[in-house]
Design an enzyme around this catalytic site. Structure first.
Site, PDB file in Angstrom:
ATOM      1  N   ARG A  14     -16.347 -11.297 -15.591  1.00  0.00           N
ATOM      2  CA  ARG A  14     -16.593 -12.345 -14.579  1.00  0.00           C
ATOM      3  C   ARG A  14     -16.937 -13.645 -15.297  1.00  0.00           C
ATOM      4  O   ARG A  14     -17.078 -13.667 -16.509  1.00  0.00           O
ATOM      5  CB  ARG A  14     -17.778 -11.931 -13.716  1.00  0.00           C
ATOM      6  CG  ARG A  14     -18.989 -11.609 -14.604  1.00  0.00           C
ATOM      7  CD  ARG A  14     -20.257 -11.387 -13.836  1.00  0.00           C
ATOM      8  NE  ARG A  14     -21.273 -10.762 -14.646  1.00  0.00           N
ATOM      9  CZ  ARG A  14     -22.061 -11.365 -15.526  1.00  0.00           C
ATOM     10  NH1 ARG A  14     -21.921 -12.657 -15.750  1.00  0.00           N
ATOM     11  NH2 ARG A  14     -22.974 -10.710 -16.215  1.00  0.00           N
ATOM     12  N   LYS A  53     -20.460   1.448 -19.260  1.00  0.00           N
ATOM     13  CA  LYS A  53     -20.638   0.918 -20.607  1.00  0.00           C
ATOM     14  C   LYS A  53     -20.356   1.940 -21.692  1.00  0.00           C
ATOM     15  O   LYS A  53     -19.896   1.585 -22.783  1.00  0.00           O
ATOM     16  CB  LYS A  53     -22.034   0.310 -20.742  1.00  0.00           C
ATOM     17  CG  LYS A  53     -22.133  -0.959 -19.881  1.00  0.00           C
ATOM     18  CD  LYS A  53     -23.539  -1.429 -19.645  1.00  0.00           C
ATOM     19  CE  LYS A  53     -24.156  -1.941 -20.921  1.00  0.00           C
ATOM     20  NZ  LYS A  53     -25.438  -2.631 -20.643  1.00  0.00           N
ATOM     21  N   HIS A  71     -34.536  -8.934 -21.934  1.00  0.00           N
ATOM     22  CA  HIS A  71     -33.069  -8.848 -21.927  1.00  0.00           C
ATOM     23  C   HIS A  71     -32.413  -9.840 -20.981  1.00  0.00           C
ATOM     24  O   HIS A  71     -31.239  -9.716 -20.659  1.00  0.00           O
ATOM     25  CB  HIS A  71     -32.597  -7.424 -21.614  1.00  0.00           C
ATOM     26  CG  HIS A  71     -33.261  -6.379 -22.463  1.00  0.00           C
ATOM     27  ND1 HIS A  71     -33.201  -6.391 -23.832  1.00  0.00           N
ATOM     28  CD2 HIS A  71     -34.017  -5.325 -22.131  1.00  0.00           C
ATOM     29  CE1 HIS A  71     -33.895  -5.372 -24.313  1.00  0.00           C
ATOM     30  NE2 HIS A  71     -34.417  -4.711 -23.301  1.00  0.00           N
TER      31      HIS A  71
HETATM   32  P1  ADP Z   1     -27.456  -5.335 -19.810  1.00  0.00           P
HETATM   33  O1  ADP Z   1     -26.044  -5.138 -19.365  1.00  0.00           O
HETATM   34  O2  ADP Z   1     -28.431  -4.512 -19.022  1.00  0.00           O
HETATM   35  O3  ADP Z   1     -27.828  -6.788 -19.905  1.00  0.00           O
HETATM   36  P2  ADP Z   1     -26.835  -5.124 -22.656  1.00  0.00           P
HETATM   37  O4  ADP Z   1     -26.163  -3.945 -23.201  1.00  0.00           O
HETATM   38  O5  ADP Z   1     -26.015  -6.371 -22.461  1.00  0.00           O
HETATM   39  O6  ADP Z   1     -27.560  -4.729 -21.286  1.00  0.00           O
HETATM   40  O7  ADP Z   1     -28.067  -5.483 -23.565  1.00  0.00           O
HETATM   41  C1  ADP Z   1     -28.955  -6.521 -23.209  1.00  0.00           C
HETATM   42  C2  ADP Z   1     -29.848  -6.864 -24.380  1.00  0.00           C
HETATM   43  O8  ADP Z   1     -30.564  -5.709 -24.834  1.00  0.00           O
HETATM   44  C3  ADP Z   1     -29.127  -7.388 -25.610  1.00  0.00           C
HETATM   45  O9  ADP Z   1     -28.822  -8.761 -25.540  1.00  0.00           O
HETATM   46  C4  ADP Z   1     -30.138  -7.068 -26.691  1.00  0.00           C
HETATM   47  O10 ADP Z   1     -31.175  -8.027 -26.676  1.00  0.00           O
HETATM   48  C5  ADP Z   1     -30.723  -5.742 -26.236  1.00  0.00           C
HETATM   49  N1  ADP Z   1     -30.028  -4.586 -26.849  1.00  0.00           N
HETATM   50  C6  ADP Z   1     -29.061  -3.821 -26.300  1.00  0.00           C
HETATM   51  N2  ADP Z   1     -28.642  -2.861 -27.159  1.00  0.00           N
HETATM   52  C7  ADP Z   1     -29.352  -3.003 -28.285  1.00  0.00           C
HETATM   53  C8  ADP Z   1     -29.391  -2.330 -29.565  1.00  0.00           C
HETATM   54  N3  ADP Z   1     -28.599  -1.299 -29.827  1.00  0.00           N
HETATM   55  N4  ADP Z   1     -30.252  -2.793 -30.499  1.00  0.00           N
HETATM   56  C9  ADP Z   1     -31.067  -3.853 -30.246  1.00  0.00           C
HETATM   57  N5  ADP Z   1     -31.093  -4.521 -29.081  1.00  0.00           N
HETATM   58  C10 ADP Z   1     -30.243  -4.113 -28.107  1.00  0.00           C
END
Ligand code: ADP
Length: 444
Positions: A291, A116, A235
């Site tokens: 995916r 990421k 999340h």
């Molecule tokens: P994963 O791949 O583990 O699901 P993500 O990067 O997609 O992680 O993030 C999942 C969730 O975490 C997001 O939908 C959001 O709710 C929260 N999140 C991630 N980064 C941030 C950020 N910088 N600020 C606020 N919330 C965040």
């Protein structure tokens, strides 16, 4: 086109892929662990092969067993679904080496987007907006502190190899950083075998809005508009809808354009999702999922495009027949994830389903592999069904979702249906006032 596809997955998504294959005239091979012998994907595929015992690492995650099953059944392609090996560059690589088509992007793209921190760097270079933060992984807590001091708290530490919300820590002050760094690193190491962390600005109440991408091997890339997935717990998404109630037509088109630009930067040639956080009128790229996603049906409902068929056709090298300018949003769609869990405490509720009666009628779709008599195994995730509705407007969807939830009868195990019903009555939800903090406030 492919002759025979092996589905390296289970549950509702394995069935969903079987339905697509049947409509395309492609034979299917189901694989299953020994406890999944009575699953519907096993029953409805043309062939089935047992690939090991219940624990995923010995069956659904076991590359050698999956490849052996594909060779024995003479499958010419593998569909990985979501979860399990769907974002494993190694699996895609092994498929390629064995002359089996992997229905997904190239191993290089999976590896690049799977890291990421690298994905963020790549998107930044392609002029896709990202949140301020570290340029790649931060090696030490001291360096994270220096960066955070410049950026201002709160910040969030995230695992480079992350997924499923693991290895993430919000840090609100410098005093918390050392411990958070250690804990997030340890969690990332144990979950992903890679403890690398990156740092970014933490947004207090963003919305999660993602864009569905579809590409082909002839250089065409389009977007199929956005999905809003702000209703999450830890999340993990619970309710998704399309389109997002937050966007104007202008913002929608800008966001779609930006997502396509990002996907084009990595020569994307299949179905994928660009995830963004949306805050105060601005979008920030978060990650790309390479995916098909759990929530793909809401996009199918508003575009009338079968994403799984499109994904299979693209993998087979067919040229896409859709053009961006012809795509229009038709109505609204919403999905509730029905999980086998306690509706208040959210603890898993595995066991035997004794009654399973699903809703129907206009605008209702249920994607599930469950049935009365089915045993929900504690070995796999708790999703037992996806209840998806469509309507002319968002308000229509909420009414339709309510009546569908009310007539969805599951006995023998607990489900989160009562929670979804309460959310459908929530004033903020009804007004479209959503954010990733919704569930925290709701639970309080
Ligand atoms: P994963 O791949 O583990 O699901 P993500 O990067 O997609 O992680 O993030 C999942 C969730 O975490 C997001 O939908 C959001 O709710 C929260 N999140 C991630 N980064 C941030 C950020 N910088 N600020 C606020 N919330 C965040």
């Amino acid at each position: 086109m492919f002759r025979k596809i092996l589905i390296a997955n289970r549950g509702e998504i394995a069935l969903r892929i079987i339905w697509a294959c049947k409509e395309l005239g492609i034979k299917t091979v189901a694989v299953h662990s020994d406890v999944d012998i009575d699953s519907l994907h096993v029953r409805f595929a043309d062939e089935n092969i047992c690939i090991g015992p219940a624990p995923s690492r010995d069956s659904y995650l076991k590359i050698t067993n999956l490849i052996a099953a594909a060779e024995i059944s003479n499958a010419d392609a593998i569909h990985p679904g979501y979860g399990f090996l769907s974002e494993s560059a190694e699996f895609a690589q092994v498929c390629e080496a064995c002359n089996i088509a992997f229905i997904g992007p190239s191993p290089q793209t999976i590896a690049l987007m799977g890291n990421k921190a690298e994905a963020k760097r790549t998107m930044k270079a392609a002029r896709v907006p990202v949140l301020p933060g570290s340029d790649g992984p931060v090696p030490t807590a001291a360096e994270a502190k220096a960066l955070a001091a410049g950026m201002g708290y709160p910040v969030i530490l995230k695992a480079s190899a992350g997924g499923g919300g693991k290895g993430m820590r919000v840090v609100r002050s410098e005093g918390e950083l050392d411990t958070a760094f250690q804990m997030a690193g340890a969690e990332a190491t144990s979950a992903f075998g890679n403890g690398d962390l990156y740092l970014e600005k933490y947004l207090e109440e963003p919305r999660h809005i993602e864009v569905q991408i579809l590409g082909d091997k002839h250089g065409n890339i389009i977007h199929l508009f956005e999905r809003e997935c702000s209703i999450q717990r830890r999340h993990q998404k619970l309710i998704e809808e399309a389109p997002s109630p937050a966007l104007s037509a202008m913002q929608r088109s800008e966001l779609g354009h930006t997502a396509v630009k990002g996907a084009a930067a990595v020569n994307y040639f299949t179905a994928g999702t660009m995830e963004f956080l949306y805050d105060k009128g601005k979008f920030y790229f978060m990650e790309m999922n390479t995916r098909i996603q759990v929530e793909h049906p809401v996009t199918e409902n508003i575009t009338n495009i079968d994403l799984v068929k499109a994904q299979i056709m693209a993998a087979a090298g067919e040229k896409m027949t859709y053009r961006q300018k012809d795509l229009k949003i038709a109505g609204h769609s919403m999905e509730c994830r029905i999980n086998a869990e306690d509706p208040i405490r959210f603890t898993p509720s595995p066991g035997k389903i004794t009654t399973f009666s699903i809703p129907g009628g206009p605008g209702v779709r249920v994607d599930t592999a469950a049935y009365a008599g089915y045993f929900v195994s504690p070995h796999y995730d708790s999703l037992i069904a996806k209840l998806i509705v469509r309507g002319h407007t968002r308000a229509d969807c909420i009414m339709r979702m309510k009546r569908s939830l009310e007539s969805f009868v599951v006995e023998g195990i607990k489900t989160n249906i009562p929670m979804h019903l309460r959310i459908m009555d929530d004033e903020d939800f009804k007004a479209g006032n959503l954010s990733t903090k919704f569930m925290e406030r709701y639970q309080a």
